[in-house]
Enzyme design. Structure first.
Site, PDB file in Angstrom:
ATOM      1  N   ARG A  92       0.861  -1.190   0.000  1.00  0.00           N
ATOM      2  CA  ARG A  92       0.000   0.000   0.000  1.00  0.00           C
ATOM      3  C   ARG A  92       0.895   1.236   0.000  1.00  0.00           C
ATOM      4  NH1 ARG A  92      -5.110   0.317   3.677  1.00  0.00           N
ATOM      5  NH2 ARG A  92      -5.748   1.545   1.861  1.00  0.00           N
ATOM      6  N   ASP A 240      -3.478   9.037   7.494  1.00  0.00           N
ATOM      7  CA  ASP A 240      -2.574   7.988   7.027  1.00  0.00           C
ATOM      8  C   ASP A 240      -1.201   8.539   6.661  1.00  0.00           C
ATOM      9  OD1 ASP A 240      -4.113   5.173   6.416  1.00  0.00           O
ATOM     10  OD2 ASP A 240      -5.463   6.889   6.403  1.00  0.00           O
TER      11      ASP A 240
END
Length: 349
Positions: A92, A240
């Site tokens: 990711r 994030d």
């Protein structure tokens, strides 16, 4: 609550135990990752998700990757270690905690390069345990630092899931709510369902209900109306990746919520650990945004909701500019009016 979201079991030959978050809220199930490919798959498919939890997945993933390296040759070991971290880093691209965790393990290994390979493995095991224990303490401190922003009678809006499921213990955005609740404050939480994977509906409501906090679920496109009705007094979300200037990447839809909050004069807070800051990224324009499969939109949870062959744009994150953020709540303190200068002041503590 809190439940252990992800943890290492055993010695250097051990395994990772984690909650399969794709099954919640219907089923609470722990699964085990015993090799490198299984933890990569768990990160990629959101079986484990949330920036701090992904950081823990990274360090435990390194353990899975090196446990079968049988060489006693240090140079060969470091070559394989780099292969492991490169592979995990491909899972990711947006959550900086993933790369923070991988870099931390590489650094610790390198600092002990003059020791035998089996000793380096033991040191890396202890470092992974340290990361998990540190995250627990960090989450609690974020809750302590942020609870003051929730007053009696408040309505608090949150987007996606930044609770215990996204960390080792207590959450980031939800940590603020958990601590305010423990302090006896009476407030309501409005949780966006968070399309297309419904982390707010499936995970955030589940956590808050288990904690005994008054929570109301709503569709993402209801936020403006609920704000106009005067039901929301503050917004608290996670992140994030946060750039050096305070721009914050979070689950897709967060940027829109920040615009709505600004329009209605509602404070907008981001709660995140220091490890989520990427000081090598000057602004949010430089943050890579992960794009996920079209099936998440067209066939969510196994049911087709769009014509076959339709084109789909499915970014997983968006970036909220610092100018829309009232403050960033970290374990080191609160960054009021986020800017490059104010971020550096807190991170230097």
């Amino acid at each position: 609550m809190p439940l252990p979201t992800i943890e290492w079991e055993g010695n250097v030959e051990g395994r990772v135990r984690l909650i399969d978050q794709t099954l919640l809220p219907a089923e609470l199930k722990y699964i085990y990752c015993e090799d490198l490919k299984s933890i990569w798959h768990a990160i990629k498919t959101l079986t484990v998700r949330g920036a701090p939890a992904i950081g823990i997945a990274a360090v435990t993933g390194v353990l899975l990757g090196i446990k079968d390296i049988r060489t006693d040759d240090t140079e060969a070991f470091f070559k394989e270690l780099k292969n492991v971290t490169n592979y995990l880093g491909s899972s990711r691209p947006t959550a900086v905690n993933l790369f923070w965790g991988l870099s931390r393990m590489e650094r610790v290994a390198w600092e002990n390069r003059n020791k035998p390979v089996h000793t380096i493995k033991e040191i890396l095991l202890q470092e992974a345990i340290n990361v998990q224990n540190e995250d627990k303490s960090i989450c609690r401190q974020i809750g302590e630092n942020g609870a003051k922003f929730i007053k009696d009678g408040y309505g608090v809006l949150t987007h996606c899931n930044a609770g215990g499921l996204a960390t080792a213990d207590y959450g980031t955005a939800l940590a603020v709510m958990f601590k305010a609740n423990e302090n006896g404050k009476k407030f309501k939480v409005y949780a966006d369902e968070t399309r297309p994977l419904l982390q707010g509906a499936r995970l955030t409501t589940w956590e808050l209900m288990h904690a005994g906090i008054d929570v109301t679920l709503m569709c993402d496109n209801m936020a403006a109306h609920v704000m106009k009705l005067g039901k929301i007094q503050c917004v608290i979300v996670g992140a994030d990746r946060i750039a050096a200037n305070g721009d914050a990447a979070n689950k897709i839809g967060t940027y829109g919520v920040s615009i709505l909050a600004k329009e209605h004069g509602i404070p907008f807070y981001v709660a995140a650990p220091v490890s989520t800051f990427d000081l090598n990224t000057t602004s949010g324009d430089e943050i890579p945004i992960e794009e996920r499969s079209s099936e998440e939109v067209t066939c969510g949870f196994g049911k087709r909701t769009a014509p076959e062959g339709v084109k789909v744009f499915n970014p997983a994150f968006d970036v909220t500019p610092a100018k829309n953020i009232t403050a960033i709540i970290t374990e080191k303190g609160v960054i009021e009016k986020p800017s490059t200068e104010n971020v550096q002041k807190i991170l230097a503590l």
